[in-house]
Motif scaffolding. Sequence first.
Motif, PDB file in Angstrom:
ATOM      1  N   ARG A  89       3.226   7.230   1.419  1.00 32.44           N
ATOM      2  CA  ARG A  89       3.959   6.544   2.503  1.00 32.44           C
ATOM      3  C   ARG A  89       4.278   5.096   2.158  1.00 32.44           C
ATOM      4  O   ARG A  89       5.249   4.525   2.622  1.00 32.44           O
ATOM      5  CB  ARG A  89       3.144   6.611   3.791  1.00 32.44           C
ATOM      6  CG  ARG A  89       1.856   5.828   3.686  1.00 32.44           C
ATOM      7  CD  ARG A  89       0.838   6.109   4.735  1.00 32.44           C
ATOM      8  NE  ARG A  89      -0.447   5.704   4.151  1.00 32.44           N
ATOM      9  CZ  ARG A  89      -1.603   5.806   4.738  1.00 32.44           C
ATOM     10  NH1 ARG A  89      -1.669   6.326   5.938  1.00 32.44           N
ATOM     11  NH2 ARG A  89      -2.694   5.414   4.131  1.00 32.44           N
ATOM     12  N   GLY A  90       3.410   4.455   1.391  1.00 35.46           N
ATOM     13  CA  GLY A  90       3.744   3.117   0.908  1.00 35.46           C
ATOM     14  C   GLY A  90       3.315   1.970   1.797  1.00 35.46           C
ATOM     15  O   GLY A  90       3.902   0.891   1.734  1.00 35.46           O
ATOM     16  N   SER A  91       2.247   2.172   2.572  1.00 35.50           N
ATOM     17  CA  SER A  91       1.836   1.049   3.431  1.00 35.50           C
ATOM     18  C   SER A  91       1.305  -0.118   2.605  1.00 35.50           C
ATOM     19  O   SER A  91       1.457  -1.277   2.998  1.00 35.50           O
ATOM     20  CB  SER A  91       0.811   1.500   4.478  1.00 35.50           C
ATOM     21  OG  SER A  91      -0.442   1.768   3.900  1.00 35.50           O
ATOM     22  N   ASN A  92       0.696   0.160   1.470  1.00 39.19           N
ATOM     23  CA  ASN A  92       0.247  -0.950   0.613  1.00 39.19           C
ATOM     24  C   ASN A  92       1.438  -1.657  -0.027  1.00 39.19           C
ATOM     25  O   ASN A  92       1.420  -2.880  -0.179  1.00 39.19           O
ATOM     26  CB  ASN A  92      -0.734  -0.452  -0.449  1.00 39.19           C
ATOM     27  CG  ASN A  92      -2.149  -0.349   0.097  1.00 39.19           C
ATOM     28  OD1 ASN A  92      -2.821  -1.353   0.289  1.00 39.19           O
ATOM     29  ND2 ASN A  92      -2.581   0.873   0.397  1.00 39.19           N
ATOM     30  N   GLU A 133      -7.233  -3.124   3.125  1.00 36.54           N
ATOM     31  CA  GLU A 133      -6.497  -2.864   1.879  1.00 36.54           C
ATOM     32  C   GLU A 133      -5.242  -3.716   1.825  1.00 36.54           C
ATOM     33  O   GLU A 133      -4.867  -4.248   0.779  1.00 36.54           O
ATOM     34  CB  GLU A 133      -6.108  -1.388   1.774  1.00 36.54           C
ATOM     35  CG  GLU A 133      -7.260  -0.426   1.644  1.00 36.54           C
ATOM     36  CD  GLU A 133      -6.784   0.993   1.368  1.00 36.54           C
ATOM     37  OE1 GLU A 133      -5.769   1.161   0.683  1.00 36.54           O
ATOM     38  OE2 GLU A 133      -7.442   1.933   1.844  1.00 36.54           O
TER      39      GLU A 133
HETATM   40  C1  GRF Z   1      -4.553   3.979   0.096  1.00 35.08           C
HETATM   41  O1  GRF Z   1      -5.653   4.307   0.869  1.00 35.08           O
HETATM   42  C2  GRF Z   1      -4.982   3.571  -1.276  1.00 35.08           C
HETATM   43  O2  GRF Z   1      -6.215   2.924  -1.293  1.00 35.08           O
HETATM   44  C3  GRF Z   1      -5.107   4.893  -1.974  1.00 35.08           C
HETATM   45  O3  GRF Z   1      -4.042   5.660  -1.487  1.00 35.08           O
HETATM   46  C4  GRF Z   1      -3.683   5.190  -0.188  1.00 35.08           C
HETATM   47  C5  GRF Z   1      -2.228   4.844  -0.232  1.00 35.08           C
HETATM   48  O4  GRF Z   1      -1.705   4.570   1.042  1.00 35.08           O
HETATM   49  N1  GRF Z   1      -5.115   4.724  -3.389  1.00 35.08           N
HETATM   50  P1  GRF Z   1      -0.237   3.974   1.163  1.00 35.08           P
HETATM   51  O5  GRF Z   1       0.725   4.945   0.499  1.00 35.08           O
HETATM   52  O6  GRF Z   1      -0.214   2.641   0.489  1.00 35.08           O
HETATM   53  O7  GRF Z   1       0.008   3.882   2.636  1.00 35.08           O
END
Ligand code: GRF
Length: 228
Positions: A15-18, A178
């Motif tokens: 999904r790319g929330s990070n 995160e």
């Molecule tokens: C996060 O929990 C990250 O720690 C793990 O995968 C997930 C990715 O989430 N490696 P997102 O795609 O960034 O929302």
Amino acid sequence: MNTSLPRVAVLASGRGSNLAALLAAREQGELPVDFVLVGSDKAAAGALRLAEAAGIPTLALDPRSYPDRRAFDLDLFARIAASGAELLVLAGYMRILDGDALRPWVGRMINIHPSLLPKYRGLHTHRRALEAGDHEHGASVHFVTAELDGGPVIAQARLAVETGDDEHRLAQRLLPLEHRLLPAVLRLLASGRLQWDGHAPRFDGQPLPAPLILSDHGLGDPDLPLAE
Ligand code: GRF
């Protein structure tokens, strides 16, 4: 492209929330980098849509079009290098990387992993922490080496496990941490304060004896209190 800023590529499978957190930090002026590429092994990844909306070039490669992992990774890393990226962030990239293919990026590639490494490498980290009865959970950002989730840990965000936590709730509560941790570490790497000496991280020129810890004030000393 602003060529005076460190050039960063991001890989993400979901999904790319990070990734969104990285882009927001850049927008807010807290992360002076130039995102030159967002790549994925999944054409449908939300992360690619976020990148497109932000005007960042994207790359989707299908592993099934390659004879094996090494061929896929060699092509992927060649394309990342061609983008001009100097640093590489794995932000929810869910594929194991070939050790030889990744070698040129060791020291320039970081990954965020949802556990307090060295605990719970691999998948289902929240479930495993709960099953073990841990009182503390968290997330780690580490340099990527050929060892899966095993490269030197740079920084961690800690979270106290609560009575009502199940796997989903714990993951949801960890995610905002995160989203602060990853931009903070990338900022250190991009600024040169965080470096790789060929074997281990150095912070402000000194070896990093223990991971930096995320607090309300940012990244700092491991002895600070838990993030709630
Ligand atoms: C996060 O929990 C990250 O720690 C793990 O995968 C997930 C990715 O989430 N490696 P997102 O795609 O960034 O929302």
